[in-house]
Design a protein around this motif. Structure first.
Motif, mmCIF file in Angstrom:
data_model
loop_
_atom_site.group_PDB
_atom_site.id
_atom_site.type_symbol
_atom_site.label_atom_id
_atom_site.label_comp_id
_atom_site.label_asym_id
_atom_site.label_seq_id
_atom_site.Cartn_x
_atom_site.Cartn_y
_atom_site.Cartn_z
ATOM 1 N N GLN A 88 49.077 39.455 52.102
ATOM 2 C CA GLN A 88 49.802 38.298 51.577
ATOM 3 C C GLN A 88 49.628 38.255 50.057
ATOM 4 N N PRO A 89 50.156 39.251 49.343
ATOM 5 C CA PRO A 89 49.843 39.382 47.920
ATOM 6 C C PRO A 89 50.318 38.230 47.042
ATOM 7 N N LEU A 96 44.331 32.889 43.417
ATOM 8 C CA LEU A 96 43.365 33.426 42.456
ATOM 9 C C LEU A 96 43.664 32.925 41.041
ATOM 10 N N ARG A 97 44.945 32.920 40.690
ATOM 11 C CA ARG A 97 45.330 32.459 39.351
ATOM 12 C C ARG A 97 44.954 30.998 39.147
ATOM 13 N N ARG A 98 45.214 30.175 40.164
ATOM 14 C CA ARG A 98 44.899 28.752 40.059
ATOM 15 C C ARG A 98 43.391 28.527 39.975
ATOM 16 N N CYS A 99 42.634 29.319 40.720
ATOM 17 C CA CYS A 99 41.176 29.207 40.647
ATOM 18 C C CYS A 99 40.670 29.599 39.266
ATOM 19 N N ARG A 100 41.233 30.653 38.727
ATOM 20 C CA ARG A 100 40.844 31.087 37.378
ATOM 21 C C ARG A 100 41.145 29.984 36.361
ATOM 22 N N ASP A 101 42.295 29.322 36.513
ATOM 23 C CA ASP A 101 42.653 28.231 35.603
ATOM 24 C C ASP A 101 41.662 27.075 35.679
ATOM 25 N N THR A 121 49.088 41.389 37.566
ATOM 26 C CA THR A 121 48.888 39.946 37.436
ATOM 27 C C THR A 121 47.837 39.453 38.414
ATOM 28 N N LEU A 122 47.876 39.973 39.617
ATOM 29 C CA LEU A 122 46.863 39.599 40.605
ATOM 30 C C LEU A 122 45.481 40.056 40.152
#
Length: 248
Positions: A88-89, A96-101, A121-122
């Motif tokens: 489920q890329p 992952l992006r939201r967690c990093r933010d 990006t991932l």
């Protein structure tokens, strides 16, 4: 058009753990669906996407948000596991992006078999990859996974190394299956050639998930295989250490 926050994934479950799915106390989300059928898999209930609950990125982030302060204070973060999260890329990428933010440490737990699905990006949103290398030898890999080819995993590992993305390599020691000396030596030499391997974990096979097979009406292929003796596990770790790898 679906907005990123409305992307829906199949989430099997989530929990909090310490020292298992990355550094510190982790919020670990287990995504449903996996292309492999590893003989020693302890989570057959995550093989199919239909076994997951449809969950939007916003919904999963709301759950993560409940523990955000705690996991930051505890020096932890968020791990996406499975199943296989790279099945489920798009969903995995956005979480992952939201967690990093949010300033949370991120980890991706993957077999690497679908590593080509992880775009740049991932990977830019990943602080650590927990790479489960089933075997280095192609024939043993096919026996373990009952499908597939080890080449994508090795290619993904080299890509992570080239991008300087930290890796923890995990290897399950199964008597009569993955405990051959030549195979362990080959994997250790391969891992030693990667620049971003922080540690190797040699994990002894266990049968703790056998009850899940019974509940699903499935046969557990390794039900008669005993856990490796501690001396055998330590001997495998010594091989990795002899190649200069930090090994547990």
């Amino acid at each position: 058009m679906t907005t990123p926050s409305a992307l829906t994934g199949a989430v099997h479950s989530f929990d909090l753990s310490t020292g298992v799915d990355g550094p510190g106390t982790r919020f670990t989300a287990f995504l449903a669906g996996c292309p492999l059928r590893c003989l020693y898999c302890h989570s057959p209930d995550t093989w199919h996407r239909r076994n997951g609950t449809p969950t939007t990125v916003d919904q999963l982030m709301a759950e993560i948000g409940k523990y955000r302060r705690f996991i930051r204070v505890a020096g932890g973060g968020v791990t996406l596991s499975g199943g296989e999260p790279l099945l489920q890329p798009a969903f995995t990428r956005e979480v992952l992006r939201r967690c990093r933010d949010l300033g949370l440490h991120t980890a991706l737990d993957t077999s690497g078999f679908l590593g080509d699905r992880a775009d740049d990006t991932l990977l830019d949103a990943v602080d650590l990859v927990l790479l489960d290398v089933k075997a280095h030898d192609p024939a043993t890999y096919r026996r373990v996974t009952r499908t597939g080819d080890v080449t994508p995993t090795l290619r993904f590992a080299r890509r992570l190394s080239d991008a300087a993305i930290p890796m923890w390599i995990r290897f399950v020691l199964v008597p009569g299956l993955t405990d051959g000396q030549a195979g362990i030596e080959a994997l250790a030499a391969f891992a030693a050639g990667l620049r971003s391997v922080q540690r190797v974990e040699v994990l002894p096979f266990h049968r703790l998930g056998s009850h899940k097979y019974e509940a699903l009406g499935l046969d557990f292929p390794l039900r008669h295989v005993a856990a490796p003796p501690p001396a055998a596990v330590e001997a495998a770790r010594v091989v990795f250490r002899s190649h200069g790898l930090n090994t547990y």
